[in-house]
Scaffold this active site. Structure first.
Site, mmCIF file in Angstrom:
data_model
loop_
_atom_site.group_PDB
_atom_site.id
_atom_site.type_symbol
_atom_site.label_atom_id
_atom_site.label_comp_id
_atom_site.label_asym_id
_atom_site.label_seq_id
_atom_site.Cartn_x
_atom_site.Cartn_y
_atom_site.Cartn_z
ATOM 1 N N GLY A 12 0.764 -3.752 4.470
ATOM 2 C CA GLY A 12 -0.064 -4.505 3.534
ATOM 3 C C GLY A 12 0.770 -4.830 2.314
ATOM 4 N N THR A 13 0.411 -5.905 1.644
ATOM 5 C CA THR A 13 1.273 -6.341 0.540
ATOM 6 C C THR A 13 0.607 -6.228 -0.833
ATOM 7 O OG1 THR A 13 0.735 -8.619 1.173
ATOM 8 C CG2 THR A 13 2.795 -7.727 1.960
ATOM 9 N N THR A 14 0.201 -7.319 -1.459
ATOM 10 C CA THR A 14 -0.035 -7.299 -2.905
ATOM 11 C C THR A 14 -1.472 -6.965 -3.317
ATOM 12 O OG1 THR A 14 1.670 -9.006 -3.033
ATOM 13 C CG2 THR A 14 0.377 -8.620 -5.010
#
Length: 275
Positions: free
Chosen positions: A51-53
């Site tokens: 998962g990123t931001t």
């Protein structure tokens, strides 16, 4: 409970201990903890979706947490509409960045941890206490983090005692840090944080704070390939949780769509978002 039934229970169920469900699980069934099946041995790193931001910011009356929907595995988009923001309990929310599978497991155990504490103690854990419980869980995942399965969440909640929203960030070793005003984690956090510095201001209304969070995620997606921006073609919008003195609320897609379309429309002919 009758003595007969008590005799049939394993000693872990009967021994006096703290109100921590995670502590109990580590003794009774450690393999059920996040990443538990991967503990002990193993060489090298593991490739898994990440998962990123995630962004968080305070506003007049509370705090909000928002995340993009993209999960990546190297240069490959593993998932376009992943949920990364969750209600932890009635007055807090958590956003995940890092190894997706382990992070989601950790959130589920964290939710049970807070519910278990409330049932055993008959009261809510303080917001700082919740943040520290999550830190302990991250610390327990350190061995897996060294193999590439790190989890670095962002935690936000409403402090009922102080009547304000508060934000906590973490490192892979379980270090817990309170952030002021706003913060961001994940691969696009550098760009999102720059946007938040320019867009955040004191006493923002909730609607304005939502627009700021979406624009910060838009800026992150503009410069970070692992962060997904608003997808108008697929109707995929960021996920957002708003936490106030009345509780935590996940923002409806219809409201997020309206705000995201407004941000995208304002950027036409002005991709950098110059004011």
């Amino acid at each position: 409970m009758s003595t007969e039934h008590a005799r049939g229970l394993p000693p872990e169920f009967l021994a006096p201990r703290s109100s921590s469900f995670t502590e109990f699980l580590s003794l009774r069934a450690p393999e059920l903890l996040p990443g538990g099946g991967l503990r002990g041995g193993g060489e090298g790193t593991v490739e898994a979706p990440h998962g990123t931001t995630i962004v968080a910011l305070t506003f007049a009356g509370g705090v909000l947490l928002a995340g993009d929907r993209r999960a990546t595995m190297g240069s490959f988009i593993a998932n376009r509409d992943m949920e990364k923001v969750f209600a932890a309990d009635d007055y807090s929310a958590v956003g995940i960045a890092g190894t997706a599978g382990t992070a989601i497991e950790m959130v589920k155990v964290f939710q049970v941890e807070l519910e278990h504490y409330e049932k055993i103690e008959g009261t809510l854990l303080s917001l700082e206490g919740k943040a520290n419980r999550l830190a302990a869980m991250i610390r327990g995942n350190l061995a897996n983090a060294m193999r590439g399965l790190s989890v670095v969440p962002l935690f936000a909640g409403f402090d009922l005692g102080q009547g304000i929203g508060r934000i906590y960030s973490y490192d892979v070793s379980g270090g817990c840090y309170e952030e002021q005003r706003h913060h961001s984690v994940g691969s696009g956090s550098l760009f999102a944080r720059g946007a938040l510095k320019k867009l955040w201001h004191e006493d923002m209304a909730e609607e304005v704070a939502l627009a700021v969070a979406i624009e910060a995620l838009y800026d992150a997606a503009d410069d970070d390939s692992a962060t997904g921006g608003p997808d108008l073609g697929r109707s995929i919008w960021p996920t957002c949780a708003v936490v106030t003195g009345t509780g935590v609320r996940l923002v409806e897609d219809s409201q997020l769509e309206e705000l995201a379309r407004a941000v995208v429309s304002a950027r036409r002919g002005n991709p950098g978002g110059a004011r």
